[in-house]
Scaffold this motif. Structure first.
Motif, PDB file in Angstrom:
ATOM      1  N   LEU A 205     105.404 -12.228  38.600  1.00 18.64           N
ATOM      2  CA  LEU A 205     104.367 -13.216  38.883  1.00 18.64           C
ATOM      3  C   LEU A 205     103.442 -12.717  39.985  1.00 18.64           C
ATOM      4  N   ALA A 206     104.003 -12.151  41.044  1.00 14.16           N
ATOM      5  CA  ALA A 206     103.182 -11.614  42.137  1.00 14.16           C
ATOM      6  C   ALA A 206     102.278 -10.498  41.628  1.00 14.16           C
ATOM      7  N   LEU A 207     102.826  -9.600  40.812  1.00 14.33           N
ATOM      8  CA  LEU A 207     102.031  -8.497  40.270  1.00 14.33           C
ATOM      9  C   LEU A 207     100.858  -9.008  39.444  1.00 14.33           C
ATOM     10  N   MET A 208     101.126  -9.991  38.582  1.00  9.31           N
ATOM     11  CA  MET A 208     100.058 -10.568  37.766  1.00  9.31           C
ATOM     12  C   MET A 208      98.974 -11.197  38.636  1.00  9.31           C
ATOM     13  N   LEU A 209      99.382 -11.978  39.626  1.00 13.09           N
ATOM     14  CA  LEU A 209      98.413 -12.656  40.490  1.00 13.09           C
ATOM     15  C   LEU A 209      97.549 -11.648  41.237  1.00 13.09           C
ATOM     16  N   LEU A 210      98.157 -10.600  41.751  1.00 12.51           N
ATOM     17  CA  LEU A 210      97.416  -9.605  42.526  1.00 12.51           C
ATOM     18  C   LEU A 210      96.447  -8.818  41.648  1.00 12.51           C
ATOM     19  N   HIS A 211      96.871  -8.479  40.445  1.00  9.97           N
ATOM     20  CA  HIS A 211      95.959  -7.790  39.524  1.00  9.97           C
ATOM     21  C   HIS A 211      94.836  -8.722  39.065  1.00  9.97           C
ATOM     22  N   HIS A 212      95.208  -9.958  38.742  1.00  9.50           N
ATOM     23  CA  HIS A 212      94.216 -10.908  38.232  1.00  9.50           C
ATOM     24  C   HIS A 212      93.170 -11.228  39.298  1.00  9.50           C
ATOM     25  N   ALA A 213      93.544 -11.143  40.565  1.00 12.41           N
ATOM     26  CA  ALA A 213      92.617 -11.435  41.653  1.00 12.41           C
ATOM     27  C   ALA A 213      91.431 -10.473  41.657  1.00 12.41           C
ATOM     28  N   ARG A 214      91.609  -9.274  41.102  1.00 14.52           N
ATOM     29  CA  ARG A 214      90.535  -8.271  41.110  1.00 14.52           C
ATOM     30  C   ARG A 214      89.739  -8.261  39.802  1.00 14.52           C
ATOM     31  N   TRP A 236      86.829 -10.266  44.975  1.00 11.96           N
ATOM     32  CA  TRP A 236      88.257 -10.483  44.744  1.00 11.96           C
ATOM     33  C   TRP A 236      88.632 -11.911  45.121  1.00 11.96           C
ATOM     34  N   ASP A 237      89.560 -12.477  44.388  1.00  8.73           N
ATOM     35  CA  ASP A 237      89.982 -13.864  44.606  1.00  8.73           C
ATOM     36  C   ASP A 237      91.036 -13.892  45.715  1.00  8.73           C
ATOM     37  N   THR A 238      90.615 -14.251  46.927  1.00 13.61           N
ATOM     38  CA  THR A 238      91.530 -14.227  48.072  1.00 13.61           C
ATOM     39  C   THR A 238      92.648 -15.262  47.948  1.00 13.61           C
ATOM     40  N   ARG A 239      92.377 -16.350  47.233  1.00 10.99           N
ATOM     41  CA  ARG A 239      93.419 -17.364  47.046  1.00 10.99           C
ATOM     42  C   ARG A 239      94.568 -16.802  46.218  1.00 10.99           C
ATOM     43  N   LEU A 240      94.245 -16.115  45.123  1.00  9.75           N
ATOM     44  CA  LEU A 240      95.286 -15.510  44.288  1.00  9.75           C
ATOM     45  C   LEU A 240      96.012 -14.402  45.044  1.00  9.75           C
ATOM     46  N   ILE A 241      95.271 -13.643  45.840  1.00  9.26           N
ATOM     47  CA  ILE A 241      95.897 -12.573  46.618  1.00  9.26           C
ATOM     48  C   ILE A 241      96.914 -13.163  47.591  1.00  9.26           C
ATOM     49  N   ALA A 242      96.502 -14.218  48.313  1.00  2.00           N
ATOM     50  CA  ALA A 242      97.420 -14.842  49.282  1.00  2.00           C
ATOM     51  C   ALA A 242      98.666 -15.377  48.591  1.00  2.00           C
ATOM     52  N   GLU A 243      98.472 -16.002  47.419  1.00  2.00           N
ATOM     53  CA  GLU A 243      99.630 -16.522  46.693  1.00  2.00           C
ATOM     54  C   GLU A 243     100.535 -15.392  46.221  1.00  2.00           C
ATOM     55  N   ALA A 265     104.205  -4.625  45.253  1.00  2.00           N
ATOM     56  CA  ALA A 265     104.004  -4.147  46.626  1.00  2.00           C
ATOM     57  C   ALA A 265     102.846  -3.159  46.689  1.00  2.00           C
ATOM     58  N   ILE A 266     102.739  -2.287  45.692  1.00  2.00           N
ATOM     59  CA  ILE A 266     101.619  -1.344  45.623  1.00  2.00           C
ATOM     60  C   ILE A 266     100.302  -2.103  45.459  1.00  2.00           C
ATOM     61  N   ALA A 267     100.294  -3.087  44.563  1.00  5.24           N
ATOM     62  CA  ALA A 267      99.086  -3.892  44.360  1.00  5.24           C
ATOM     63  C   ALA A 267      98.713  -4.649  45.623  1.00  5.24           C
ATOM     64  N   ALA A 268      99.710  -5.121  46.369  1.00  4.69           N
ATOM     65  CA  ALA A 268      99.449  -5.861  47.604  1.00  4.69           C
ATOM     66  C   ALA A 268      98.816  -4.957  48.658  1.00  4.69           C
ATOM     67  N   LEU A 269      99.244  -3.702  48.728  1.00  5.21           N
ATOM     68  CA  LEU A 269      98.641  -2.766  49.686  1.00  5.21           C
ATOM     69  C   LEU A 269      97.181  -2.490  49.343  1.00  5.21           C
ATOM     70  N   HIS A 270      96.878  -2.386  48.075  1.00  2.00           N
ATOM     71  CA  HIS A 270      95.469  -2.237  47.674  1.00  2.00           C
ATOM     72  C   HIS A 270      94.675  -3.488  48.058  1.00  2.00           C
ATOM     73  N   ALA A 271      95.259  -4.657  47.809  1.00  2.00           N
ATOM     74  CA  ALA A 271      94.555  -5.914  48.091  1.00  2.00           C
ATOM     75  C   ALA A 271      94.358  -6.131  49.589  1.00  2.00           C
ATOM     76  N   ASP A 272      95.245  -5.568  50.384  1.00  2.00           N
ATOM     77  CA  ASP A 272      95.198  -5.769  51.828  1.00  2.00           C
ATOM     78  C   ASP A 272      94.112  -4.936  52.507  1.00  2.00           C
ATOM     79  N   ALA A 273      93.656  -3.876  51.838  1.00  2.00           N
ATOM     80  CA  ALA A 273      92.660  -2.988  52.441  1.00  2.00           C
ATOM     81  C   ALA A 273      91.266  -3.590  52.326  1.00  2.00           C
ATOM     82  N   ARG A 274      90.577  -3.708  53.460  1.00  2.00           N
ATOM     83  CA  ARG A 274      89.223  -4.281  53.428  1.00  2.00           C
ATOM     84  C   ARG A 274      88.231  -3.348  52.756  1.00  2.00           C
TER      85      ARG A 274
END
Length: 381
Positions: A205-214, A236-243, A265-274
């Motif tokens: 679920l986390a992986l899907m949300l993080l990918h879908h956010a982009r 990018w959808d910051t709400r989906l990233i946070a979830e 976790a890999i997707a989260a590191l990409h999402a975390d980079a400004r």
């Protein structure tokens, strides 16, 4: 009438009929007939208990089918006593349907179609449009799948990993036709996560949300692909990233790492980079090491080579790539990228053109062809 309500109730009602002894194929047909009747009746006469209404009507549809086919003696015996209509049963059968639809005897394509039909509540026409195949073709696929699993009974826990792979297949289909399969996969995975406490369900679920956010940033005008490094991160959808990050953190806290958690976790590191330049590639390589340890997947090793190239330089990435089979999908594209970063534009242009010839989609063919043309123009200039 709320179509989402019907889709949510569908698997529960099928499960109730199956638990009463109706085989899966017949139960699914009866519920589909009841849904048709609901579409006609509910707008003018909505029931106080939608689930109870669907159970009662589905059971009546089943009885009608049995009575119309006198050769089915076993089912007639089963149907001699009709349960009295009443509130919907409280037992949750949705989880069993997940495992049934992901039965190992089914092909991946059949498992996906059956999951979308029985658990997702989509019509055959919707599924056919999503997969860009004729409705008759999809109807035959679903019918064969239903026959395959009709005799299956669950007296042992199902294989969660198989269910997750089916859901991931649905997610990766993305959007086509009039059904957003990525959003549908997220909905179904949320549903599964609410029914089972499992760290890999949460990881998926986390992986899907993080990918879908982009998602909205992945394409430009005309459907042109935008690589991750070039995406407008303000889209990018910051709400989906946070979830997604929160779901992942909760899963990782259970200390039972699995492949979907590592990918998330890999997707989260990409999402975390400004910015692309701020990406923590060293930590990403470490997570790819975990993913390779868990799966020994050639695709994970291929993606790890890219990460190594970013963390330690393109030659280190090419060295990591050297151990892999050049026939691996997207190998040529990765090699082209690393050679370009290393300054070997001629080899990179040749490899981009080679990758374009075997790319699996028109947007990828277009992107890789543009990359080859760009480098060839630089070489000529």
């Amino acid at each position: 009438m709320d179509e989402a309500v019907l889709r949510t109730l569908t698997p529960a009602v099928i499960g109730i009929l199956v638990r009463r002894g109706v085989d899966f194929a017949t139960a699914e047909d009866a519920v589909q007939d009841a849904l048709v009747e609901a579409v006609r009746a509910w707008p003018t006469d909505p029931p106080r208990d939608p689930k109870g209404w669907l159970v009662a009507v589905s059971w009546r549809k089943f009885l009608d089918a049995v009575r119309a086919d006198t050769s089915r003696r076993r089912r007639e015996a089963l149907a001699e006593v009709e349960p009295a209509p009443g509130p919907g049963e409280l037992v949750d059968d949705t989880l069993a349907l997940y495992f049934l639809c992901a039965h190992p005897s089914l092909t991946p394509a059949s498992a996906v179609a059956l999951t979308l039909r029985a658990v997702g509540g989509l019509t055959t026409r919707q599924i056919a449009r999503a997969y860009l195949v004729p409705e008759t073709t999809m109807a035959q696929r679903i019918s064969r799948a239903k026959r395959t699993v009709s005799g299956v009974r669950f007296n042992q826990p199902g294989d969660v990993s198989t269910v997750l792979r089916v859901l991931y297949l649905v997610f990766n289909e993305g959007y086509s036709g009039d059904v957003d399969l990525a959003a549908e996969a997220i909905r179904l995975t949320r549903q599964l996560a609410a029914r089972i406490r499992h760290e890999e369900v949460a990881g998926l679920l986390a992986l899907m949300l993080l990918h879908h956010a982009r998602r909205t940033a992945r394409t430009a005008a005309g459907g042109r692909l935008v690589p991750l490094a070039e995406q407008d991160r303000s889209r990018w959808d910051t709400r989906l990233i946070a979830e997604g990050v929160q779901v992942l953190q909760n899963a990782l806290a259970r200390d039972r790492l699995g492949e979907f958690q590592a990918q998330a976790a890999i997707a989260a590191l990409h999402a975390d980079a400004r910015t692309a330049e701020e990406t923590d590639w060293v930590q990403i390589v470490e997570w790819y090491d975990e993913l390779v340890r868990l799966t020994d997947s050639p695709v994970a090793r291929l993606n790890r080579a890219v990460a190594v190239g970013e963390a330690d330089g393109p030659r280190a990435g090419l060295a990591a790539l050297a151990d892999l089979d050049p026939a691996l999908p997207r190998y040529a594209a990765v090699a082209a990228y690393l050679h370009e970063r290393d300054g070997d534009l001629a080899t990179a242009a040749r490899l981009y053109a080679k990758a374009a010839r075997s790319a699996p989609s028109l947007p990828e063919i277009d992107h890789l062809t543009r990359q080859a043309a760009r480098l060839n123009a630089l070489l000529r200039g």
